[in-house]
Design an enzyme around this catalytic site. Structure first.
Site, PDB file in Angstrom:
ATOM      1  N   MET A   1       0.846  -1.204   0.000  1.00 47.46           N
ATOM      2  CA  MET A   1       0.000   0.000   0.000  1.00 47.46           C
ATOM      3  C   MET A   1       0.879   1.251   0.000  1.00 47.46           C
ATOM      4  SD  MET A   1      -3.419  -0.632   0.247  1.00 47.46           S
ATOM      5  CE  MET A   1      -4.486  -0.111   1.564  1.00 47.46           C
ATOM      6  N   CYS A   2       0.884   2.030   1.032  1.00 52.98           N
ATOM      7  CA  CYS A   2       1.462   3.371   1.115  1.00 52.98           C
ATOM      8  C   CYS A   2       0.590   4.363   0.348  1.00 52.98           C
ATOM      9  CB  CYS A   2       2.889   3.479   0.592  1.00 52.98           C
ATOM     10  SG  CYS A   2       4.092   2.517   1.513  1.00 52.98           S
ATOM     11  N   GLY A   3       0.609   5.591   0.803  1.00 52.78           N
ATOM     12  CA  GLY A   3      -0.151   6.633   0.123  1.00 52.78           C
ATOM     13  C   GLY A   3       0.763   7.784  -0.225  1.00 52.78           C
TER      14      GLY A   3
END
Lengths: 298, 236
Positions: free
Chosen positions: A1-3
């Site tokens: 993920m990570c944003g």
């Protein structure tokens, strides 16, 4: 993920609101990664005084004033120090290389995480909204900013392992995804005497791109070169003192949305990070095509 | 938009998604008896909005939404006035989902039935593993679209990206624009009278009026990968 989130302002009237808009964008991406976060702000005259070079370091709790005094003694010029969360900003009226060299020599134990004349890089471990509040981000102005919420996949959850990665002057990379061959590329770069501070995959990409830019490549060429060497799933947001660029991996596994208005270019992993931006209802909204570099100049 | 003959109230029930919250919004929609009309405002890109609807209510969402909008839809008629994120109408069973905007990747993934209409573009892997849904895209679609498509129809008024219909089973694919490349086992086929009729009916249901079926080309499965044959090993 990570944003990942980024905001490149075209309308100077919005500059006083940069930090506020960036804070909300970052907070909205908490679900994509809540172990640590970081931001980089370009053109905040308080954090990066005009006419000065600024270096951002992780000093592991050492007092900012003590550190500034140590660097000042080495540099024989006045150095101001400022503590923002886990990071310390050191500024002096010298050129960037001179300040960075003085920091490395006077305080070899600190980790240098950003350098330039317009760029302040702030990183930490914890919830993105709380970190942003600790940096005082909601109140700051600037003309460009990027941010990252991390769900750690490669390397430890430490301030140094947080994004953005900034290893060239006024350059930044934030990354949503992972690189699969970062270890072998890191070893190959070490043979060229380019060394990483962390085991993070994104740092390898940042150093690779910085090397290309230092060799004279434009941002498009640097990213195309990187795509040929580093394998993985990624959306990258790359910023310099002049540019704001977005690129996705060739099969577009990782999300990215771009919003353009006459007032700004915004980019995020998901639309909801941009839902609060002024004029978003009238923005040109689109997803970047796989493998294509999109970039905007100041 | 009222494909079924139910009597609905003249004025929609307005739900501010920002104020009401995602769970309460979905709960209210799921609790409806099929005669409801709902207007959802301020969606702010929320994920999983209007999912799991099992009655033929009408739902209009005013603004862009996030991932899995109207997922698992079974009978409702959902319209989004804005772009949608990944996986709109994923695993839809029946009903309609209309997007007045563009869609991200995996639109209509694994959907068994119903109609998905996207007025703008759809990203990569549109209709991946579709199992009976009909999808009509007004703009273009991205790479690997209809990968392992098993049943249903995909109509594209614009262009298709690389590897269209890779490892295709029985989906009928109609594309008006350029196809970047066909995936393994996907071939161009003749548009016979029954296909013109099928396509015309789909365009009509989708509300597309300004094109003729002559402008499309048809693609489908060559069926050489249907059962494993070691001579085809390199194509898998």
């Amino acid at each position: 993920m990570c944003g990942i989130v980024g905001l490149h302002l075209r309308d100077p009237d919005l500059e006083p609101r940069l930090g506020d808009m960036l804070t909300t964008m970052l907070g909205e991406m908490t679900d994509r990664g809540s172990d640590s976060a970081g931001v980089a702000v370009y053109g905040n005259t308080d954090w990066t005084p005009p006419g000065s070079a600024t270096v951002t370091v992780l000093a592991d709790g050492e007092d900012a004033q003590v550190l500034a005094a140590r660097v000042s003694a080495r540099l024989a010029a006045a150095v101001s120090g400022r503590e923002l969360g886990a990071t310390v900003l050191l500024s002096a009226e010298v050129d960037v290389d001179a300040l960075a060299t003085a920091v490395r020599t006077a305080a070899p134990e600190v980790v240098l995480v950003g350098l330039g004349t317009e760029l302040a890089v702030l990183k930490g471990v914890g919830l993105p909204r709380e970190l942003a509040a600790g940096f005082g981000l909601p109140g700051v102005s600037g003309w460009q900013g990027v941010g990252h919420t991390r769900m750690a996949t490669e390397s430890a959850v430490t301030p140094a392992g947080s994004h953005p990665f900034s290893v060239g002057p006024d350059q930044c990379i934030v990354h949503n995804g992972s690189f699969s061959n970062h270890a072998s590329v890191r070893r190959a770069m070490a043979r060229r005497d380019i060394h990483c501070d962390t085991l993070n995959d994104t740092e390898v990409a940042a150093r690779f791109v910085a090397e290309q830019i230092a060799l004279g490549a434009g941002i498009d060429e640097a990213l195309e070169e990187m795509a040929g060497v580093l394998d993985g799933f990624y959306t990258l947001l790359v910023s310099t003192a002049e540019e704001f660029a977005v690129v996705r991996d060739p099969i577009a596994c990782k999300p990215a949305v771009i919003a353009e208005t006459e007032q700004y270019v915004a980019m995020a992993s998901e639309y909801r990070a941009m839902a609060h931006l002024p004029g978003i209802a009238g923005a040109h909204l689109y997803e970047p095509e796989p493998g294509r570099v999109y970039h905007w100049h100041r | 938009m009222s494909p079924d003959q139910r009597v609905r109230p003249a004025h929609p029930h307005v739900i501010d998604v920002g104020e009401t919250g995602l769970r309460e919004t979905n709960r209210a929609l799921q609790a409806s008896d099929g005669t409801g009309r709902f207007l959802l405002t301020d969606p702010r890109g929320a994920h999983a909005l209007a999912v799991g609807l099992a009655s033929p209510d009408e739902v209009v969402i005013d603004g862009p939404t996030g991932y899995y909008t109207a997922g698992m839809n079974d009978g409702a008629h959902v319209t989004v006035n804005g772009n949608v994120g990944v996986g709109v109408a994923e695993n839809m069973m029946s009903g309609t989902v209309r997007v007045n905007g563009s869609a991200s990747q995996s639109a209509g993934a694994t959907a068994h039935g119903g109609l998905l209409v996207i007025s703008g573009d759809a990203g990569a892997r549109c209709g991946i593993s579709m199992k009976g849904v009909d999808i009509v895209v007004g703009g273009s679609i991205g790479h690997m679209s209809c990968f392992m498509g098993q049943a249903g129809r995909l109509v594209v008024l614009g262009d298709a990206g690389d590897a269209l219909g890779d490892s295709l089973y029985e989906v009928h694919i109609y594309v008006r624009g350029r196809v970047a490349s066909l995936g393994a086992d996907c071939v161009e086929k003749d548009l016979r009278p029954e296909h013109h009729a099928e396509l015309a009916e789909l365009l009509d249901r989708a509300g597309v009026t300004d094109v003729t079926t002559d402008e499309f080309r048809r693609y489908g499965s060559a069926r050489t990968l249907y059962t494993f044959d070691v001579d085809n090993a390199a194509a898998y």
